[in-house]
Design a protein around this motif. Structure first.
Motif, PDB file in Angstrom:
ATOM      1  N   ILE A   1       0.833  -1.208   0.000  1.00 19.80           N
ATOM      2  CA  ILE A   1       0.000   0.000   0.000  1.00 19.80           C
ATOM      3  C   ILE A   1       0.868   1.258   0.000  1.00 19.80           C
ATOM      4  CG2 ILE A   1      -1.677   1.312   1.370  1.00 19.80           C
ATOM      5  CD1 ILE A   1      -3.166  -1.196   1.772  1.00 19.80           C
ATOM      6  N   HIS A   2       0.710   2.056  -1.040  1.00 23.82           N
ATOM      7  CA  HIS A   2       1.474   3.297  -1.185  1.00 23.82           C
ATOM      8  C   HIS A   2       0.522   4.476  -1.093  1.00 23.82           C
ATOM      9  CE1 HIS A   2       5.351   1.583  -2.574  1.00 23.82           C
ATOM     10  NE2 HIS A   2       4.583   0.590  -2.981  1.00 23.82           N
ATOM     11  N   VAL A   3       0.899   5.442  -0.254  1.00 21.65           N
ATOM     12  CA  VAL A   3       0.072   6.637  -0.106  1.00 21.65           C
ATOM     13  C   VAL A   3       0.934   7.865  -0.403  1.00 21.65           C
ATOM     14  CG1 VAL A   3      -1.278   8.034   1.505  1.00 21.65           C
ATOM     15  CG2 VAL A   3      -1.366   5.542   1.664  1.00 21.65           C
ATOM     16  N   ALA A   4       0.429   8.779  -1.203  1.00 21.74           N
ATOM     17  CA  ALA A   4       1.152  10.019  -1.501  1.00 21.74           C
ATOM     18  C   ALA A   4       0.402  11.213  -0.951  1.00 21.74           C
ATOM     19  CB  ALA A   4       1.325  10.193  -3.011  1.00 21.74           C
ATOM     20  N   VAL A   5       1.163  12.147  -0.383  1.00 22.47           N
ATOM     21  CA  VAL A   5       0.553  13.388   0.099  1.00 22.47           C
ATOM     22  C   VAL A   5       1.511  14.531  -0.220  1.00 22.47           C
ATOM     23  CG1 VAL A   5       1.439  13.018   2.454  1.00 22.47           C
ATOM     24  CG2 VAL A   5      -0.525  14.523   2.106  1.00 22.47           C
TER      25      VAL A   5
ATOM     26  N   ILE B   1      -1.116   3.993  -6.441  1.00 23.02           N
ATOM     27  CA  ILE B   1      -0.991   4.875  -5.285  1.00 23.02           C
ATOM     28  C   ILE B   1      -2.354   5.422  -4.874  1.00 23.02           C
ATOM     29  CG2 ILE B   1      -0.619   7.093  -6.455  1.00 23.02           C
ATOM     30  CD1 ILE B   1       1.994   7.002  -4.449  1.00 23.02           C
ATOM     31  N   LEU B   2      -2.479   5.625  -3.571  1.00 22.82           N
ATOM     32  CA  LEU B   2      -3.604   6.377  -3.040  1.00 22.82           C
ATOM     33  C   LEU B   2      -3.095   7.782  -2.781  1.00 22.82           C
ATOM     34  CD1 LEU B   2      -6.294   6.937  -1.499  1.00 22.82           C
ATOM     35  CD2 LEU B   2      -5.233   5.852   0.497  1.00 22.82           C
TER      36      LEU B   2
ATOM     37  N   VAL C   1      -9.311  12.704  -2.601  1.00 20.75           N
ATOM     38  CA  VAL C   1      -8.934  11.299  -2.376  1.00 20.75           C
ATOM     39  C   VAL C   1      -8.936  10.658  -3.752  1.00 20.75           C
ATOM     40  CG1 VAL C   1      -9.554   9.116  -1.275  1.00 20.75           C
ATOM     41  CG2 VAL C   1     -10.150  11.290  -0.168  1.00 20.75           C
ATOM     42  N   MET C   2      -7.777  10.179  -4.187  1.00 21.73           N
ATOM     43  CA  MET C   2      -7.692   9.700  -5.562  1.00 21.73           C
ATOM     44  C   MET C   2      -6.877   8.422  -5.640  1.00 21.73           C
ATOM     45  SD  MET C   2      -6.192  11.819  -8.807  1.00 21.73           S
ATOM     46  CE  MET C   2      -6.420  11.270 -10.492  1.00 21.73           C
ATOM     47  N   LEU C   3      -7.486   7.394  -6.185  1.00 25.98           N
ATOM     48  CA  LEU C   3      -6.724   6.173  -6.471  1.00 25.98           C
ATOM     49  C   LEU C   3      -6.164   6.302  -7.878  1.00 25.98           C
ATOM     50  CD1 LEU C   3      -9.159   3.445  -5.090  1.00 25.98           C
ATOM     51  CD2 LEU C   3      -6.988   4.165  -4.078  1.00 25.98           C
ATOM     52  N   MET C   4      -4.888   6.004  -8.015  1.00 26.90           N
ATOM     53  CA  MET C   4      -4.246   6.091  -9.329  1.00 26.90           C
ATOM     54  C   MET C   4      -3.488   4.807  -9.607  1.00 26.90           C
ATOM     55  SD  MET C   4      -2.520   9.891  -8.842  1.00 26.90           S
ATOM     56  CE  MET C   4      -2.263  10.412 -10.535  1.00 26.90           C
ATOM     57  N   ASN C   5      -3.873   4.101 -10.642  1.00 23.89           N
ATOM     58  CA  ASN C   5      -3.049   2.984 -11.098  1.00 23.89           C
ATOM     59  C   ASN C   5      -1.986   3.586 -12.017  1.00 23.89           C
ATOM     60  OD1 ASN C   5      -1.904   0.886 -12.654  1.00 23.89           O
ATOM     61  ND2 ASN C   5      -3.604  -0.460 -12.075  1.00 23.89           N
ATOM     62  N   LEU C   6      -0.801   3.791 -11.439  1.00 20.91           N
ATOM     63  CA  LEU C   6       0.260   4.511 -12.159  1.00 20.91           C
ATOM     64  C   LEU C   6       0.749   3.719 -13.360  1.00 20.91           C
ATOM     65  CD1 LEU C   6       2.324   5.826  -9.087  1.00 20.91           C
ATOM     66  CD2 LEU C   6       0.519   7.009 -10.328  1.00 20.91           C
TER      67      LEU C   6
END
Ligand SMILES: *[C@@H]1O[C@H](CO)[C@@H](O)[C@H](O)[C@H]1NC(C)=O
Ligand SMILES: *[C@@H]1O[C@H](CO)[C@@H](O)[C@H](O)[C@H]1NC(C)=O
Ligand SMILES: *[C@@H]1O[C@H](CO)[C@@H](O)[C@H](O)[C@H]1NC(C)=O
Ligand SMILES: *[C@@H]1O[C@H](CO)[C@@H](O)[C@H](O)[C@H]1NC(C)=O
Length: 281
Positions: free
Chosen positions: A13-17, A115-116, A176-181
Motif C-alpha cells: 500500500i502506497h500513499v502520496a501526500v 498509489i492512493l 482522495v484519488m486512487l491512481m493505477n500509475l
C-alpha cells in the motif's frame, strides 16, 4: 497494538501526500498520516512531497511518535519536483508546483504500481485496505477512482459555475484519488504530454487548479474513471443543510475531507472535533 509482519498476500500500500505552505500544513499532514496508520492493520509506505523548509519539522514530529507506531509504516520525503522530460521550464512557468505535483506522480514514482493520493486535509476513519480494495473493482479501462464533487447538480459547484468541461453531472472531487500509475504510464493517450496543452487551453477558466484539469481529462475519457461513493470523501457540503450523502446511512463516514478549513474553524464542529481527537491521540 502491533502489526504482524507483512504477508505475501498483503497488497503493497502506497500513499502520496503533498504538503506546501506553512507549519499548519505539516500538522495536517501528520494528523492525516496518523489516522491512516491508526485505522489500518497493514503496513503503509508513504511518499511525502513537501517544501524544503517544512521537511525538518515533519521528520521531527514523526520521530516523537512511539516506536511501536512508527514500525507500522515507512516514509520517504521528496522535494517538490517536475519530471525530467525536457519540459521542466514550461511546467515551472505555468503550473503552481505544489498544486500540480500529483499530476506528475506517474513519472516521478516510476517503480510504484499504484498509489492512493490524499490531500493534506483528509482523515481516514476506516482501514486503508478497504479503500485499496477499490482497485480490485477496476474494469480493464479504468485507471483512477474519485468521488463526485457533489450529489445534486442543482447545488453543485461545477454544474452551476464551471467554464470548462467536467466529468459527469456534478464533476469530481480530487481530495482522495486512487491512481493505477502503471496504467496511466501505459495509456495510449500519454497523460503527461496531454497536461500542458490542456492547461494552456483552459488556464483562464480554471478555478480549482489540478482538480479542474482532472475533470477535463475525465470528461473526454470517462471510461478511464471509476466513481467511488461520497462517504469515501465526505465533506461539509454533504451535511451543510441536510444529509446529502446516502452511503453514510449504513456505512458511516469512511474518509473525511476537511475542505473549507473545516478542521480548523468553528463552523462545522463535527469536522473540527474528529480532527482534534486524532491530533491529540
Ligand atoms: C531537496 O533539494 C535540496 C537542494 O535543492 C537538496 O539539498 C536536498 O537534498 C533535497 N532533498 C530531498 C529530500 O531530495
Ligand atoms: C494496475 O494495472 C496493472 C496493469 O493493468 C495491473 O497489473 C496491476 O495489478 C494494477 N494494480 C492494482 C493495484 O490493481
Ligand atoms: C472560457 O470561458 C469563457 C466564458 O465562459 C468561454 O466563452 C470560453 O469558451 C471558455 N474557454 C474554453 C477554452 O472553453
Ligand atoms: C469501465 O467502466 C466505465 C465506467 O463505468 C465505462 O465507461 C467503461 O466503458 C468500462 N469499460 C469496459 C471495458 O467495460
Amino acid at each position: 497494538q502491533s502489526i504482524p509482519p507483512s504477508r505475501p498476500s498483503d497488497p503493497p500500500i502506497h500513499v502520496a501526500v503533498v504538503a506546501c505552505g506553512g507549519e499548519d500544513r505539516v500538522e495536517e499532514t501528520i494528523v492525516n498520516i496518523k489516522a491512516l496508520v491508526l485505522f489500518s492493520t497493514i503496513r503503509i509506505t508513504f511518499h511525502v512531497f513537501a517544501d524544503e523548509e517544512l521537511q525538518p519539522s515533519f521528520r521531527d514530529r514523526i520521530k516523537k511518535w512511539p516506536s511501536y507506531f512508527r514500525r507500522q509504516f515507512t516514509y520517504t520525503i521528496y522535494n517538490i519536483t517536475y519530471p525530467e522530460d525536457g519540459q521542466q521550464e514550461n511546467w515551472r512557468r505555468l503550473f503552481k508546483p505544489c498544486a500540480s505535483q500529483r499530476l506528475f506522480l506517474p513519472s516521478i514514482l516510476q517503480d510504484v504500481d499504484s498509489i492512493l493520493y490524499v490531500d493534506t486535509d483528509i482523515l481516514f476513519l476506516s482501514p486503508v485496505q478497504e479503500m485499496w480494495g477499490e482497485f480490485d473493482k477496476f474494469n480493464s479501462t479504468q485507471l483512477s477512482a474519485l468521488s463526485p464533487e457533489h450529489e445534486d447538480p442543482r447545488v453543485g459547484w461545477y454544474s452551476r459555475f464551471a467554464r470548462h468541461p467536467y466529468y459527469g453531472v456534478t464533476g469530481v472531487n480530487s481530495g482522495v484519488m486512487l491512481m493505477n500509475l502503471t496504467r496511466i504510464r501505459n495509456a495510449e493517450f500519454k497523460w503527461q504530454q496531454m497536461l500542458l496543452p490542456l492547461y494552456v487551453k483552459y488556464s483562464l477558466n480554471l478555478t480549482w487548479g489540478d482538480q479542474d484539469l482532472l475533470n477535463i481529462i475525465f470528461h473526454y475519457n470517462p471510461e478511464m474513471l471509476r466513481m467511488m461513493p461520497c462517504n469515501k470523501n465526505y465533506r461539509p457540503d454533504h451535511c451543510m443543510y441536510m444529509q446529502m450523502c446516502a452511503s453514510t446511512a449504513h456505512e458511516g463516514v469512511r474518509v473525511m475531507h476537511g475542505c473549507r478549513r473545516s478542521f480548523h474553524i468553528d463552523k462545522w464542529p463535527t469536522f473540527r472535533s474528529v480532527y482534534a481527537a486524532v491530533r491529540d491521540f
